[in-house]
Design an enzyme around this catalytic site. Sequence first.
Site, PDB file in Angstrom:
ATOM      1  N   ASN A  92     -10.111   0.159   0.144  1.00  0.00           N
ATOM      2  CA  ASN A  92      -8.653   0.286   0.129  1.00  0.00           C
ATOM      3  C   ASN A  92      -8.135  -0.237  -1.216  1.00  0.00           C
ATOM      4  O   ASN A  92      -8.201  -1.440  -1.475  1.00  0.00           O
ATOM      5  CB  ASN A  92      -8.098  -0.530   1.305  1.00  0.00           C
ATOM      6  CG  ASN A  92      -6.588  -0.519   1.377  1.00  0.00           C
ATOM      7  OD1 ASN A  92      -5.914  -0.070   0.464  1.00  0.00           O
ATOM      8  ND2 ASN A  92      -6.052  -1.034   2.471  1.00  0.00           N
ATOM      9  N   HIS A 151      -3.331   7.370   2.851  1.00  0.00           N
ATOM     10  CA  HIS A 151      -3.712   6.058   2.336  1.00  0.00           C
ATOM     11  C   HIS A 151      -5.087   5.723   2.908  1.00  0.00           C
ATOM     12  O   HIS A 151      -5.374   6.000   4.069  1.00  0.00           O
ATOM     13  CB  HIS A 151      -2.682   5.017   2.775  1.00  0.00           C
ATOM     14  CG  HIS A 151      -3.092   3.617   2.468  1.00  0.00           C
ATOM     15  ND1 HIS A 151      -3.584   3.245   1.232  1.00  0.00           N
ATOM     16  CD2 HIS A 151      -3.122   2.492   3.229  1.00  0.00           C
ATOM     17  CE1 HIS A 151      -3.885   1.961   1.258  1.00  0.00           C
ATOM     18  NE2 HIS A 151      -3.618   1.477   2.455  1.00  0.00           N
ATOM     19  N   CYS A 172       0.812  -1.229   0.000  1.00  0.00           N
ATOM     20  CA  CYS A 172       0.000   0.000   0.000  1.00  0.00           C
ATOM     21  C   CYS A 172       0.843   1.276   0.000  1.00  0.00           C
ATOM     22  O   CYS A 172       0.320   2.356  -0.266  1.00  0.00           O
ATOM     23  CB  CYS A 172      -0.936   0.023   1.203  1.00  0.00           C
ATOM     24  SG  CYS A 172      -2.089  -1.350   1.199  1.00  0.00           S
TER      25      CYS A 172
HETATM   26  O1  UT7 Z   1      -3.739  -1.072   3.838  1.00  0.00           O
HETATM   27  C1  UT7 Z   1      -2.877  -1.941   4.532  1.00  0.00           C
HETATM   28  C2  UT7 Z   1      -3.034  -1.826   5.964  1.00  0.00           C
HETATM   29  N1  UT7 Z   1      -4.274  -2.401   6.410  1.00  0.00           N
HETATM   30  C3  UT7 Z   1      -4.924  -1.775   7.375  1.00  0.00           C
HETATM   31  O2  UT7 Z   1      -4.519  -0.723   7.786  1.00  0.00           O
HETATM   32  C4  UT7 Z   1      -6.126  -2.447   7.992  1.00  0.00           C
HETATM   33  C5  UT7 Z   1      -6.119  -2.215   9.474  1.00  0.00           C
HETATM   34  N2  UT7 Z   1      -7.152  -2.930  10.208  1.00  0.00           N
HETATM   35  C6  UT7 Z   1      -8.460  -2.588  10.190  1.00  0.00           C
HETATM   36  O3  UT7 Z   1      -8.878  -1.766   9.427  1.00  0.00           O
HETATM   37  C7  UT7 Z   1      -9.352  -3.217  11.217  1.00  0.00           C
HETATM   38  O4  UT7 Z   1      -8.564  -3.954  12.129  1.00  0.00           O
HETATM   39  C8  UT7 Z   1     -10.464  -4.133  10.647  1.00  0.00           C
HETATM   40  C9  UT7 Z   1     -11.518  -3.284   9.979  1.00  0.00           C
HETATM   41  C10 UT7 Z   1      -9.889  -5.137   9.673  1.00  0.00           C
HETATM   42  C11 UT7 Z   1     -11.143  -4.902  11.779  1.00  0.00           C
HETATM   43  O5  UT7 Z   1     -11.648  -4.002  12.755  1.00  0.00           O
HETATM   44  P1  UT7 Z   1     -11.319  -4.171  14.307  1.00  0.00           P
HETATM   45  O6  UT7 Z   1     -12.059  -3.140  15.003  1.00  0.00           O
HETATM   46  O7  UT7 Z   1      -9.829  -4.190  14.462  1.00  0.00           O
HETATM   47  O8  UT7 Z   1     -11.958  -5.570  14.636  1.00  0.00           O
HETATM   48  P2  UT7 Z   1     -11.264  -6.882  15.229  1.00  0.00           P
HETATM   49  O9  UT7 Z   1     -10.431  -7.558  14.196  1.00  0.00           O
HETATM   50  O10 UT7 Z   1     -10.649  -6.589  16.553  1.00  0.00           O
HETATM   51  O11 UT7 Z   1     -12.544  -7.772  15.488  1.00  0.00           O
HETATM   52  C12 UT7 Z   1     -13.570  -7.396  16.453  1.00  0.00           C
HETATM   53  C13 UT7 Z   1     -14.738  -8.336  16.290  1.00  0.00           C
HETATM   54  C14 UT7 Z   1     -14.335  -9.816  16.272  1.00  0.00           C
HETATM   55  O12 UT7 Z   1     -15.352 -10.553  16.938  1.00  0.00           O
HETATM   56  P3  UT7 Z   1     -15.188 -11.035  18.462  1.00  0.00           P
HETATM   57  O13 UT7 Z   1     -13.950 -11.865  18.489  1.00  0.00           O
HETATM   58  O14 UT7 Z   1     -15.058  -9.760  19.259  1.00  0.00           O
HETATM   59  O15 UT7 Z   1     -16.446 -11.789  18.709  1.00  0.00           O
HETATM   60  C15 UT7 Z   1     -14.332 -10.149  14.822  1.00  0.00           C
HETATM   61  O16 UT7 Z   1     -14.554 -11.528  14.563  1.00  0.00           O
HETATM   62  O17 UT7 Z   1     -15.390  -8.105  15.034  1.00  0.00           O
HETATM   63  C16 UT7 Z   1     -15.482  -9.325  14.313  1.00  0.00           C
HETATM   64  N3  UT7 Z   1     -15.396  -8.999  12.882  1.00  0.00           N
HETATM   65  C17 UT7 Z   1     -16.485  -8.719  12.155  1.00  0.00           C
HETATM   66  N4  UT7 Z   1     -17.790  -8.640  12.463  1.00  0.00           N
HETATM   67  C18 UT7 Z   1     -18.648  -8.324  11.487  1.00  0.00           C
HETATM   68  C19 UT7 Z   1     -14.291  -8.929  12.097  1.00  0.00           C
HETATM   69  N5  UT7 Z   1     -14.651  -8.598  10.852  1.00  0.00           N
HETATM   70  C20 UT7 Z   1     -16.006  -8.470  10.862  1.00  0.00           C
HETATM   71  C21 UT7 Z   1     -16.946  -8.146   9.875  1.00  0.00           C
HETATM   72  N6  UT7 Z   1     -18.249  -8.071  10.224  1.00  0.00           N
HETATM   73  N7  UT7 Z   1     -16.600  -7.880   8.599  1.00  0.00           N
END
Ligand code: UT7
Length: 323
Positions: A280, A250, A114
């Site tokens: 993204n 980004h 990225c």
């Molecule tokens: O461009 C390259 C660099 N990439 C990035 O910068 C991406 C950076 N990361 C992110 O944008 C975020 O971490 C995400 C959007 C991918 C995820 O958001 P988050 O707030 O960090 O969520 P998390 O991974 O901590 O997950 C929280 C909860 C989990 O459930 P439990 O374990 O709390 O029950 C996940 O399983 O949200 C759940 N979850 C979802 N729920 C509904 C993860 N993805 C989803 C989804 N829909 N799509």
Amino acid sequence: MTSYSKILGTGGYLPEEIRTNEQISETVDTSDSWIFERTGIKSRRIAAPHETAASMAEIAARQAIEAANCDPDEIDLIIVATGTPEYVYPSTACLLQQRLGNKNAAAFDIQAACSGSIYALSIVDQFIKSGSAKKALIVGTEICSRIVDWTDRGTCILFGDGAGALLIGASNEAGVLSTHIHADGEFEELLYCRNSQIASIDSQDEEIGFINMRGNEVFKVAVNTLGRIVDETLEANKMAKEEIDWLVPHQANIRIIMATAKKLKMSMDQVVVTLENQGNTSSASVLLAFNEAVRDGRIKRGQVVLLEAFGAGFTWGSALIKY
Ligand code: UT7
């Protein structure tokens, strides 16, 4: 006299197909409200079956060339940033050169995920300042939809397809004020996509060929790292936060973007955000956002713009420019 790299023209291309959060919710366990609240994304573009990184690059590049009022043959350096090339070789840059009918440029790809567009801008700036190039084309082009696992809700909600371009020329007026690029290969495991044909044959990775990300861990490193690069960029230019007119970040997650804007004490009105309808687009994202804000008249000649990116590797970087 100092030679600066000046942005002469910008271009962008987004494929026609729109894939909404609602559509994704029909096949994986997620919802429009979760995706929008956690990322700021509503929809993303998906390349048509016949499209490639090179075909999209050509459209964005031609726009930038036209905006710069330049002949393709004047270009003496073509750099394409992509993580989704159609060929292992030749490079997408060579495919683009052929499409443009250019015979006079050196052409190569770079791979910085990225951060590719910032890496490319940094390289071009060195070529132009040293007098080795006079007119350079940078393109970031990505078909992320073909390396996304559409059954993985942690990644399939984030990425989109598109291409962005800059035509850059040598000038006595500033220009690119500074660029800063970094990497730390220790973070390989947090975000990667292994090439299914080339990876070692004893590999047991079921996710091979797809983007694999530990999103929450990436998120934390991204926020801290981008905070540090903002400080580094301001310090290198002896510049105060208030002197920056625009932030073009980004487009990975609105919460990461807001953290960087807060660090800069900038209102979100001074931040170019495109991810709501693009997601993204990896190496294309900063270039697409810059192109949009130039073309709609937000970014004006003479204004100071901070570009920044963070991606797999990890790689990260920034560029401070006077447009
Ligand atoms: O461009 C390259 C660099 N990439 C990035 O910068 C991406 C950076 N990361 C992110 O944008 C975020 O971490 C995400 C959007 C991918 C995820 O958001 P988050 O707030 O960090 O969520 P998390 O991974 O901590 O997950 C929280 C909860 C989990 O459930 P439990 O374990 O709390 O029950 C996940 O399983 O949200 C759940 N979850 C979802 N729920 C509904 C993860 N993805 C989803 C989804 N829909 N799509």
